[in-house]
Design an enzyme around this catalytic site. Structure first.
Site, PDB file in Angstrom:
ATOM      1  N   CYS A  39      -8.726  16.741   3.174  1.00  0.00           N
ATOM      2  CA  CYS A  39      -7.927  15.536   3.463  1.00  0.00           C
ATOM      3  C   CYS A  39      -8.702  14.553   4.342  1.00  0.00           C
ATOM      4  O   CYS A  39      -9.168  14.907   5.424  1.00  0.00           O
ATOM      5  CB  CYS A  39      -6.621  15.929   4.159  1.00  0.00           C
TER       6      CYS A  39
ATOM      7  N   CYS B  38       2.369  13.772  -5.070  1.00  0.00           N
ATOM      8  CA  CYS B  38       1.311  13.737  -4.054  1.00  0.00           C
ATOM      9  C   CYS B  38       0.074  14.457  -4.580  1.00  0.00           C
ATOM     10  O   CYS B  38      -1.047  13.997  -4.424  1.00  0.00           O
ATOM     11  CB  CYS B  38       1.794  14.385  -2.757  1.00  0.00           C
TER      12      CYS B  38
ATOM     13  N   CYS C 298       5.107   9.666  -2.381  1.00  0.00           N
ATOM     14  CA  CYS C 298       6.175  10.666  -2.262  1.00  0.00           C
ATOM     15  C   CYS C 298       7.539   9.982  -2.346  1.00  0.00           C
ATOM     16  O   CYS C 298       7.800   9.016  -1.643  1.00  0.00           O
ATOM     17  CB  CYS C 298       6.054  11.412  -0.935  1.00  0.00           C
TER      18      CYS C 298
ATOM     19  N   CYS D 163      -3.549  12.608  -5.303  1.00  0.00           N
ATOM     20  CA  CYS D 163      -4.727  13.015  -4.541  1.00  0.00           C
ATOM     21  C   CYS D 163      -5.773  13.650  -5.467  1.00  0.00           C
ATOM     22  O   CYS D 163      -6.965  13.410  -5.342  1.00  0.00           O
ATOM     23  CB  CYS D 163      -4.325  13.987  -3.432  1.00  0.00           C
TER      24      CYS D 163
ATOM     25  N   ASN E   4       5.465 -31.028   3.196  1.00  0.00           N
ATOM     26  CA  ASN E   4       5.231 -30.067   2.120  1.00  0.00           C
ATOM     27  C   ASN E   4       3.847 -30.272   1.539  1.00  0.00           C
ATOM     28  O   ASN E   4       3.635 -31.100   0.671  1.00  0.00           O
ATOM     29  CB  ASN E   4       6.333 -30.231   1.061  1.00  0.00           C
TER      30      ASN E   4
ATOM     31  N   CYS F  98       3.447 -27.178  -2.444  1.00  0.00           N
ATOM     32  CA  CYS F  98       3.921 -26.988  -3.807  1.00  0.00           C
ATOM     33  C   CYS F  98       2.742 -26.904  -4.780  1.00  0.00           C
ATOM     34  O   CYS F  98       1.958 -27.843  -4.891  1.00  0.00           O
ATOM     35  CB  CYS F  98       4.845 -28.151  -4.181  1.00  0.00           C
TER      36      CYS F  98
HETATM   37  C1  LIG Z   1      12.857 -22.838  -7.061  1.00  0.00           C
HETATM   38  C2  LIG Z   1      12.050 -23.074  -5.829  1.00  0.00           C
HETATM   39  C3  LIG Z   1      11.821 -24.363  -5.424  1.00  0.00           C
HETATM   40  C4  LIG Z   1      11.094 -24.597  -4.287  1.00  0.00           C
HETATM   41  N1  LIG Z   1      10.952 -25.875  -3.890  1.00  0.00           N
HETATM   42  C5  LIG Z   1      10.296 -26.124  -2.725  1.00  0.00           C
HETATM   43  C6  LIG Z   1      10.238 -27.431  -2.217  1.00  0.00           C
HETATM   44  O1  LIG Z   1      10.788 -28.376  -2.786  1.00  0.00           O
HETATM   45  N2  LIG Z   1       9.570 -27.639  -1.077  1.00  0.00           N
HETATM   46  C7  LIG Z   1       8.974 -26.625  -0.399  1.00  0.00           C
HETATM   47  O2  LIG Z   1       8.380 -26.859   0.654  1.00  0.00           O
HETATM   48  N3  LIG Z   1       9.009 -25.359  -0.859  1.00  0.00           N
HETATM   49  C8  LIG Z   1       9.676 -25.088  -2.001  1.00  0.00           C
HETATM   50  N4  LIG Z   1       9.777 -23.795  -2.430  1.00  0.00           N
HETATM   51  C9  LIG Z   1       9.104 -22.727  -1.680  1.00  0.00           C
HETATM   52  C10 LIG Z   1      10.064 -22.040  -0.680  1.00  0.00           C
HETATM   53  O3  LIG Z   1      10.492 -22.959   0.293  1.00  0.00           O
HETATM   54  C11 LIG Z   1       9.360 -20.890   0.043  1.00  0.00           C
HETATM   55  O4  LIG Z   1       8.245 -21.372   0.745  1.00  0.00           O
HETATM   56  C12 LIG Z   1       8.898 -19.802  -0.880  1.00  0.00           C
HETATM   57  O5  LIG Z   1       9.849 -19.594  -1.889  1.00  0.00           O
HETATM   58  C13 LIG Z   1       8.635 -18.464  -0.151  1.00  0.00           C
HETATM   59  O6  LIG Z   1       9.779 -17.932   0.465  1.00  0.00           O
HETATM   60  P1  LIG Z   1      10.660 -16.749  -0.214  1.00  0.00           P
HETATM   61  O7  LIG Z   1       9.753 -15.632  -0.500  1.00  0.00           O
HETATM   62  O8  LIG Z   1      11.726 -16.439   0.805  1.00  0.00           O
HETATM   63  O9  LIG Z   1      11.258 -17.312  -1.467  1.00  0.00           O
HETATM   64  C14 LIG Z   1      10.516 -23.535  -3.575  1.00  0.00           C
HETATM   65  C15 LIG Z   1      10.748 -22.234  -3.998  1.00  0.00           C
HETATM   66  C16 LIG Z   1      11.528 -21.996  -5.103  1.00  0.00           C
HETATM   67  C17 LIG Z   1      11.799 -20.592  -5.541  1.00  0.00           C
HETATM   68  S1  SF4 Z   2      -6.644  12.406   1.173  1.00  0.00           S
HETATM   69 FE1  SF4 Z   2      -5.092  13.219   2.517  1.00  0.00          FE
HETATM   70  S2  SF4 Z   2      -3.878  11.443   3.003  1.00  0.00           S
HETATM   71 FE2  SF4 Z   2      -5.048  10.880   1.189  1.00  0.00          FE
HETATM   72  S3  SF4 Z   2      -3.733  11.414  -0.495  1.00  0.00           S
HETATM   73 FE3  SF4 Z   2      -5.022  13.156  -0.146  1.00  0.00          FE
HETATM   74  S4  SF4 Z   2      -3.825  14.457   1.228  1.00  0.00           S
HETATM   75 FE4  SF4 Z   2      -2.887  12.442   1.293  1.00  0.00          FE
HETATM   76  S1  SF4 Z   3       8.372  15.609  -2.699  1.00  0.00           S
HETATM   77 FE1  SF4 Z   3       6.635  14.607  -1.714  1.00  0.00          FE
HETATM   78  S2  SF4 Z   3       5.498  16.290  -0.790  1.00  0.00           S
HETATM   79 FE2  SF4 Z   3       6.887  17.217  -2.272  1.00  0.00          FE
HETATM   80  S3  SF4 Z   3       5.692  17.364  -4.166  1.00  0.00           S
HETATM   81 FE3  SF4 Z   3       6.796  15.406  -4.250  1.00  0.00          FE
HETATM   82  S4  SF4 Z   3       5.310  13.924  -3.388  1.00  0.00           S
HETATM   83 FE4  SF4 Z   3       4.622  15.954  -2.812  1.00  0.00          FE
END
Ligand SMILES: Cc1cc2nc3c(=O)[nH]c(=O)nc-3n(C[C@H](O)[C@H](O)[C@H](O)COP(=O)(O)O)c2cc1C
Ligand code: SF4
Ligand code: SF4
Ligand SMILES: Cc1cc2nc3c(=O)[nH]c(=O)nc-3n(C[C@H](O)[C@H](O)[C@H](O)COP(=O)(O)OP(=O)(O)OC[C@H]3O[C@@H](n4cnc5c(N)ncnc54)[C@H](O)[C@@H]3O)c2cc1C
Ligand code: SF4
Lengths: 437, 443
Positions: free
Chosen positions: A382, A353, A392, A357, A136, A139
């Protein structure tokens, strides 16, 4: 049916879904419940050296941000490594591995940055029969103030050194867990590889303050009037994690280095995306903490359904398939011209949209046509940016379609051949080259 | 009518106390904070929002819903009151299913519009519960305006005029202010004396004096008002009720629905209100539905709404008709009233013609809800004539009548759709027009 079993660094698990080192893996009770629910493996909550364990705050340790309907999008924590006695943890690890031999059991470790403590703890872990270790170096709070965790992970030389010690002192596979709190993720990954690590896992959590209490003027979570930054995880960090994984996967120095993908994995699709970027296993923390262990059932069913539909028999059939398509901006095809198209049957006329835009992009969507509320793309304006698609509320209502012939905006013919910035006439590098010739 | 004359069954106290409470409680219970936030999250914050266009007072709906989402219900209330000072009542009585909610894009998307009315109520209730007031009067202009009628039109006008710094005298024929909010709207839409609480909330701005029991044409003359005031606004609603004509009869149990509802609304103890066992309601609008539903809720056994036209032409919305049916009211279409049947001076039934056939419904009471009418006598008896059109006062886009210095709005004008919210919009707009005139010094 697709075979989800994986072999990562020679460690087998019935599916690629592992629980990341965190509270869900802090003790036998949780881990056994996870295995009963179907998780393929766990990375045990990070162990520290023998002696009195670390202590956690006794106030709140989480903060969060939410989307509509209070759906948790991002979680922040200030928890430290395990606060349970080393001996208890080791005993439980051994017991669980014995009872669940088919599941991957990785043990996360964090001890001071000296050879002796690492040597000692590795020997103890080996006795448990665990399948591997994860270092690790990620952290970002608390432990980093003591010269461990991300304080090591931010210095490639330390990573290399510790990885080398570990490889010398154990026969178990060594995974280095990287911190995202760094400018170039390739550097620590390269260092891990130089040190002989078998794999990297990423990402650990990102430095974060999720909110400021506007009555007490302190960051949340607030402990007796004060707060400190925590580590951010959950769905909100997935894009960052995917990008970092892709950097390592396509870097010639580290290409082929096994990766365990972590960060915001919530559904089978998230997991499949990490796998497509080369990951041999994925790790989950926040999603399990939000919904409980049962979510793995959806992940297993969804991934195997996807693989069946695509005709993939094993994870290896599509692992890394997206890596060759991650490239630098300069190589993107500038002759690929798209225009937004609105499906009038699906459009509910919310006008989002148009205003996106109109106010912030390219004034390319109508709101009134012949006195009636009507949203239609003006091809002359566009630029094909895709913003409207993203705002949207109706999925599939706006699509981006490639065009051929003349681009009504530039009034120039669309060149059917690939051409990128490196040869574009506006590129100063191209002028310099021409001048030299 | 071959049966022998039967006992006429009209009596109070048909239900136990709990049933009255339940049947006359809020039709739509208010949202709590959690429910309001879940619902507010559904709003897309549309551009040039269709819901807003569909609101006669043009409340900035996406903005106020966003303010609820951002946990600022007071800000939301102000956004609502800026356009509609009767935002609280409108949240309760607007037929949203034919106004804002019909236009909501989520109605198109999934047949489930954002619950705009309930969200509006959440915001306005929050502000009113905290007695939070958002408006202060502009410095006094020294101008005085007379308003006739303390209904939604009159009070909306008075509030806006007071805000602009004018002094307002409101002349109201009845004992209480509020107009049909107090005397007409169904009890289950506005329980707990909300109408009076709202009148107090609105008039708290100051500069508004309500003179109750003062009727134009009876106690005061238009001539005097135009002489004594810088401007006059007429918001007298519809004082008359349409007659059934030849089909009617002078008999006990032949009731005018508006009057019956008025009495009901003024009752504190519902168990003292008599109601027939079998009730026929003639009409197809909101009044018919309200009379029928409330008769049913008082314990009537069989209540039948008889509408002359087909279902599609009925003025009460699909949703209102649905409520009637859920509450156990029978609705029959194509029922042309022919003759009230009475014996010994008491109603015993009503005869209709339907597809050329004679249909008789036996009943103890017939409630006539075939529309209200404007009674111009109050105007013409007291001053120079004001031009009418289709039986109501003719006004221009700003609410000006044909008479100098006199504006009008609400049900008594020819421009509306007889809704509370429209009356509010017209009162407000007339006030702005009056203000423009008074500020230009043209008076
Ligand atoms: C409460 C908490 C404690 C954690 N403790 C550790 C730890 O002890 N060691 C570690 O390597 N990572 C730790 N992590 C990090 C997680 O392992 C992981 O890398 C991170 O949360 C990203 O993954 P996720 O988006 O699925 O949560 C912790 C995360 C959380 C939320
Ligand atoms: S430029 Fe074209 S792709 Fe970008 S938001 Fe406007 S209509 Fe949509
Ligand atoms: S539903 Fe989508 S395409 Fe229709 S007005 Fe709303 S953002 Fe624009
Ligand atoms: C039974 C019933 C149910 C209804 N339900 C709904 C509903 O659910 N939703 C909805 O939007 N609308 C409903 N309406 C319609 C709505 O109540 C009216 O459109 C609205 O009240 C019109 O407001 P107003 O100010 O023009 O008139 P009113 O509310 O009628 O107010 C006019 C006021 O002027 C007073 N007045 C009359 N003549 C004089 C005079 N000569 N001198 C002094 N004062 C006078 C009256 O006493 C009254 O207080 C309903 C109407 C009825 C009859
Ligand atoms: S139409 Fe519906 S979704 Fe759009 S702003 Fe109005 S309430 Fe919100």
């Amino acid at each position: 049916m697709a075979n989800l079993s994986t072999e990562f660094l020679g460690i087998r698990s019935p599916n690629p879904f592992w629980l990341a080192s965190a509270p869900p893996t802090d003790k036998q009770y949780n881990v056994e419940r996870a295995f009963e629910a179907g998780w393929g493996g766990v990375v045990w909550k990070t162990l520290g050296e023998a002696g009195p364990p670390v202590v956690n705050v006794n106030g709140p340790r989480y903060g969060a941000i939410w989307g509509a309907d209070r759906r948790l999008l991002g979680l922040n924590n200030i928890e430290l490594i395990t606060d349970r006695d080393l001996e208890v943890n080791l005993r439980e690890i051994k017991e669980v591995k014995r009872k669940w031999p088919d599941r991957a059991m990785i043990v996360s470790l964090m001890v001071p940055c000296e050879e002796e403590p690492w040597k000692k703890i590795l020997a103890r872990v080996e006795e448990t029969g665990a399948d591997g270790v994860e270092l690790n170096f990620g952290c970002p709070h608390g432990m980093s103030e003591r010269g461990m965790g991300s304080a090591v992970g931010q210095v490639p030389e330390y990573i290399e050194m510790v990885a080398r010690w570990c490889k010398q002192h154990t026969r178990m596979p060594v995974i280095v867990k990287l911190t995202p709190n760094i400018t170039d993720i390739r550097k620590p990954a390269e260092a891990a590889k130089r040190g002989g690590a078998d794999a990297v896992s990423l990402i650990n959590t990102i430095n974060s303050i999720t909110a400021v209490d506007l009555d007490n003027f302190a960051p949340e979570p607030t402990i007796d009037g004060k707060g400190s930054h925590g580590g951010y995880c959950g769905p909100a960090v997935k894009p960052i994690a995917l990008s970092m994984v892709s950097e390592i996967a396509r870097n010639p120095e580290t290409h082929g280095l096994p990766i365990s993908g972590i960060g915001g994995v919530t559904t089978w699709r998230d997991a499949a995306e990490f796998i497509a970027l080369g990951c041999g296993s994925v790790q989950v923390c926040t999603a399990a903490m939000t919904y409980g262990f049962k979510i793995v059932q959806e992940m297993i069913a969804g991934l195997s359904n996807y693989m069946d539909e695509k005709g993939y028999e094993s994870i290896e059939d599509f692992r890394g398939k997206a890596v060759p398509n991650v490239t630098d901006w300069q190589y993107l095809n500038l002759n690929y011209v798209t225009k937004a198209r609105i499906d009038q049957d699906l459009c509910i006329k919310c006008g989002r949209c148009h205003i996106a835009c109109e106010d912030t992009s390219h004034q390319a969507i109508t709101n009134m046509v012949d006195g009636a509320r009507h949203f239609e793309v003006i091809d002359e304006e566009c630029v094909g940016c895709n913003m409207c698609v993203n705002v949207c509320p109706v999925e599939g209502c706006i699509s981006m379609e490639p065009i051929a012939g003349v681009d009504p905006r530039t009034k120039k013919p669309v060149d059917p051949d690939y051409a990128n910035w490196t040869t574009h006439p506006n590129n100063p590098a191209v002028w310099a080259k021409e001048a030299a010739e | 009518m071959s049966e022998a004359p039967r006992e006429r069954d009209v009596k109070p106290g048909r239900l136990d106390a709990d049933s009255y409470l339940e049947l006359f409680s809020d039709l739509h219970p208010p949202l709590d904070r959690h429910e309001a936030h879940v619902e507010a999250d559904r709003c897309y914050f549309c551009y040039d929002a269709p819901c807003m266009t569909a609101c006669p007072t043009e409340i900035d709906i996406p903005l106020f819903i966003r303010e609820i989402s951002a946990d600022n219900p007071l800000g939301a209330a102000k956004t609502i009151f800026d356009q509609n000072i009767f935002g609280g009542m409108c949240a309760r009585v607007c037929p949203t299913e034919t106004l804002c909610e019909q236009a909501c894009v989520r109605e198109l998307a999934e047949g489930k519009p954002v619950k705009i009315g309930l969200l509006q109520r959440y915001a306005t209730d929050t502000a009113m519960a905290q007695n939070k007031h958002f408006y202060v009067r502009a410095p006094s202009t020294g101008k005085r305006v007379a308003v006739v009628g303390a209904g939604p039109a009159g009070l909306a006008c008075a509030h806006r005029l007071a805000m602009r710094g004018h002094e307002v005298d409101v002349y109201e024929a009845r004992e209480k202010a509020g107009g049909l909010n107090e005397y007409g709207i169904a009890a289950y839409k506005t329980p707990e004396n909300f109408a009076q609480a709202e009148v107090d909330y609105i008039t708290a701005i100051g500069g508004i004096t309500i003179h109750e029991g003062k009727a134009l044409g009876r106690d005061i003359a238009l001539e005097r008002l135009t002489r004594d005031y810088d401007a006059v606004f007429l918001g007298m609603g519809l004082a008359g009720v349409n007659a059934l004509g030849d089909a009617d009869a002078e008999a006990e149990g032949s009731l005018d629905a508006v009057g019956w509802i008025r009495d009901l609304r003024q009752t504190t103890d519902l168990s003292t209100v008599p109601v027939g066992r079998r009730v026929v309601v003639i009409g197809g609008g909101m009044t018919a539905v309200d009379a029928a539903v409330q008769a049913k809720s008082l314990g009537a056994d069989e209540v039948t709404i008889c509408y002359r036209g087909p279902k599609e032409r009925m003025k009460a919305s699909e949703y209102e008709q649905e409520i009637a049916k859920i509450r156990g009211v029978t609705v029959r279409y194509g029922m042309l009233p022919k003759r009230m049947i009475a014996s010994g001076g008491v109603v015993t039934g009503m005869e209709f013609e339907r597809d050329g056939e004679r249909v008789v419904i036996e009943c103890d009471e017939v409630m006539k809800a075939i529309g209200q009418s404007f009674t111009p006598e109050a105007l013409n008896g007291s001053g120079p004539s004001i031009t009418l059109e289709r039986g109501r006062i003719r006004v221009d886009a700003e609410g000006r009548t044909s008479m100098d210095k006199v504006w009008a709005g609400g049900d008594c004008v020819n421009a509306g759709d007889d809704l509370t919210v429209t009356a509010v919009a017209q009162g407000r707009d007339a006030a702005e027009s009056i203000h423009t005139m008074l500020s230009s010094g043209a008076s």
